[in-house]
Design an enzyme around this catalytic site. Structure first.
Site, mmCIF file in Angstrom:
data_model
loop_
_atom_site.group_PDB
_atom_site.id
_atom_site.type_symbol
_atom_site.label_atom_id
_atom_site.label_comp_id
_atom_site.label_asym_id
_atom_site.label_seq_id
_atom_site.Cartn_x
_atom_site.Cartn_y
_atom_site.Cartn_z
ATOM 1 N N ARG A 183 -4.866 1.722 8.274
ATOM 2 C CA ARG A 183 -5.331 2.901 9.017
ATOM 3 C C ARG A 183 -4.953 2.794 10.497
ATOM 4 O O ARG A 183 -4.621 3.790 11.139
ATOM 5 C CB ARG A 183 -6.828 3.134 8.819
ATOM 6 C CG ARG A 183 -7.735 1.967 9.036
ATOM 7 C CD ARG A 183 -9.130 2.264 8.474
ATOM 8 N NE ARG A 183 -9.888 1.049 8.275
ATOM 9 C CZ ARG A 183 -10.961 0.700 8.963
ATOM 10 N NH1 ARG A 183 -11.398 1.490 9.925
ATOM 11 N NH2 ARG A 183 -11.596 -0.414 8.700
ATOM 12 N N ASP A 227 -9.666 6.849 9.670
ATOM 13 C CA ASP A 227 -9.384 7.401 8.348
ATOM 14 C C ASP A 227 -10.109 8.735 8.197
ATOM 15 O O ASP A 227 -10.734 9.239 9.138
ATOM 16 C CB ASP A 227 -9.753 6.412 7.234
ATOM 17 C CG ASP A 227 -11.228 6.027 7.237
ATOM 18 O OD1 ASP A 227 -12.044 6.742 7.861
ATOM 19 O OD2 ASP A 227 -11.572 5.008 6.617
ATOM 20 N N TYR A 273 0.841 -1.202 0.000
ATOM 21 C CA TYR A 273 0.000 0.000 0.000
ATOM 22 C C TYR A 273 0.877 1.252 0.000
ATOM 23 O O TYR A 273 2.012 1.230 0.489
ATOM 24 C CB TYR A 273 -0.875 0.056 1.253
ATOM 25 C CG TYR A 273 -1.836 -1.080 1.423
ATOM 26 C CD1 TYR A 273 -3.152 -0.986 0.953
ATOM 27 C CD2 TYR A 273 -1.473 -2.248 2.089
ATOM 28 C CE1 TYR A 273 -4.059 -2.027 1.137
ATOM 29 C CE2 TYR A 273 -2.369 -3.294 2.273
ATOM 30 C CZ TYR A 273 -3.657 -3.168 1.790
ATOM 31 O OH TYR A 273 -4.554 -4.200 1.972
#
Length: 306
Positions: free
Chosen positions: A178, A80, A66
């Site tokens: 997150r 988030d 990611y």
């Protein structure tokens, strides 16, 4: 229509939304995704169509890569940018690259992570987000995750009250990036949340090879979508491979138990072995027998003998 479609998931759609849209575009009910992405997240989402839905579980266990942006100074309910602000604290001293890199490096290897309340992890038969929406706080299971690579991308941006930076991470299945952003903030001494996230790689599948829904729709109109799908064999190419000859292929298609080839004697029972015929067609997934270790048994038959 069968195979694995590499979708560049757009922002604002759940993985379930993407599956529903593909069912309509491909005109088939047999569609499944290989790993949930939150609505705010974009990037690699392999979608299985037709017989390829049988191999979903073998495409979800791989590591993922990611690229994330962290905002330091604000934490949210969902960890988030979509959540409500929980805490806000001005970043009074600017953060420096070396300082951030040291924190990122401290996360390499096996670490413990508590999944966020707004997640699909189940506790006592209910998903955590169901508890969260009802305002119920429950004890969450601690997970072991593995960070195999993590690095800072670019510079740290400091303003009067916030700091932002991007990082790339390669991690094991089940990692919540997150939550990783929140953990990074904690180690820097501030509340934090993940403000952006793109999945750039899922196992062997790369973002550069993914199609947008607009490209998929064009291919459907042109009748060329099937050409853009990976075959079942191509999708499983990272798993151990064994080629069988004509005399055995019929037995494999009928689900027969076979002698375990010598090169797989050290395998753990249940570890997948993909069987192909002389024409490189993917026939089945076998595994070492749980008790009779000189044999292998079928797990998934992918080509049926008519």
């Amino acid at each position: 229509m069968e195979g694995v479609l590499l979708l560049n998931k757009p922002v604002g759609m759940t993985s379930h939304d993407c599956v529903a849209k593909m069912r309509k575009l491909a005109k088939t009910k047999k569609v499944g995704h290989t790993g949930t992405l939150d609505p705010d997240v974009t990037g690699v989402l392999p979608i299985c169509l037709g017989r390829a839905t049988k191999i979903v579980e073998y495409l979800t266990a791989s590591s993922k890569t990611y690229e994330a942006e962290v905002t330091i100074g604000i934490s949210t309910t969902t960890e988030d940018a979509s959540g409500e602000i929980v805490e806000q604290r001005n970043v009074t001293s600017p953060l420096f690259k070396l300082q951030v890199e040291q924190v990122l490096n401290s996360m390499l290897g096996q670490i413990e992570q508590v999944p966020p309340m707004y997640s699909a992890v189940k506790v006592k038969g209910r998903k955590l987000y169901e508890y969260a929406r009802a305002g119920i706080e429950v004890e969450r299971p601690v997970r072991q995750i593995t960070i195999t690579d993590i690095c800072l991308l670019g510079d740290v941006t400091n303003t009067d009250s916030l700091s932002k930076f991007k990082f790339r991470v390669t991690c094991s299945k089940g990692t919540y990036v997150r939550t990783l952003a929140v953990m990074i903030g904690e180690r820097l001494g501030y509340p934090a949340h993940m403000s952006k996230l793109v999945r750039t790689k899922s196992g062997q599948f790369d973002l550069a090879d993914c199609l947008s829904f607009e490209q998929i729709e064009t291919k459907v109109e042109n009748g060329t979508l099937q050409e853009s799908l990976l075959s079942i064999g191509e999708a499983l190419k990272d798993l151990p491979k064994f080629i069988i000859h004509d005399t055995l292929s019929k037995k494999v298609k009928n689900g027969a138990v076979l002698e375990l080839p010598s090169q797989f004697h050290d395998f753990e029972p249940g570890a997948p072995i993909v069987l192909y015929d002389d024409e490189d067609r993917c026939l089945a997934i076998y595994a070492k027998h749980p008790t009779k270790h000189h044999l292998m048994k079928p797990i998934k038959i992918l080509m049926i003998e008519n």
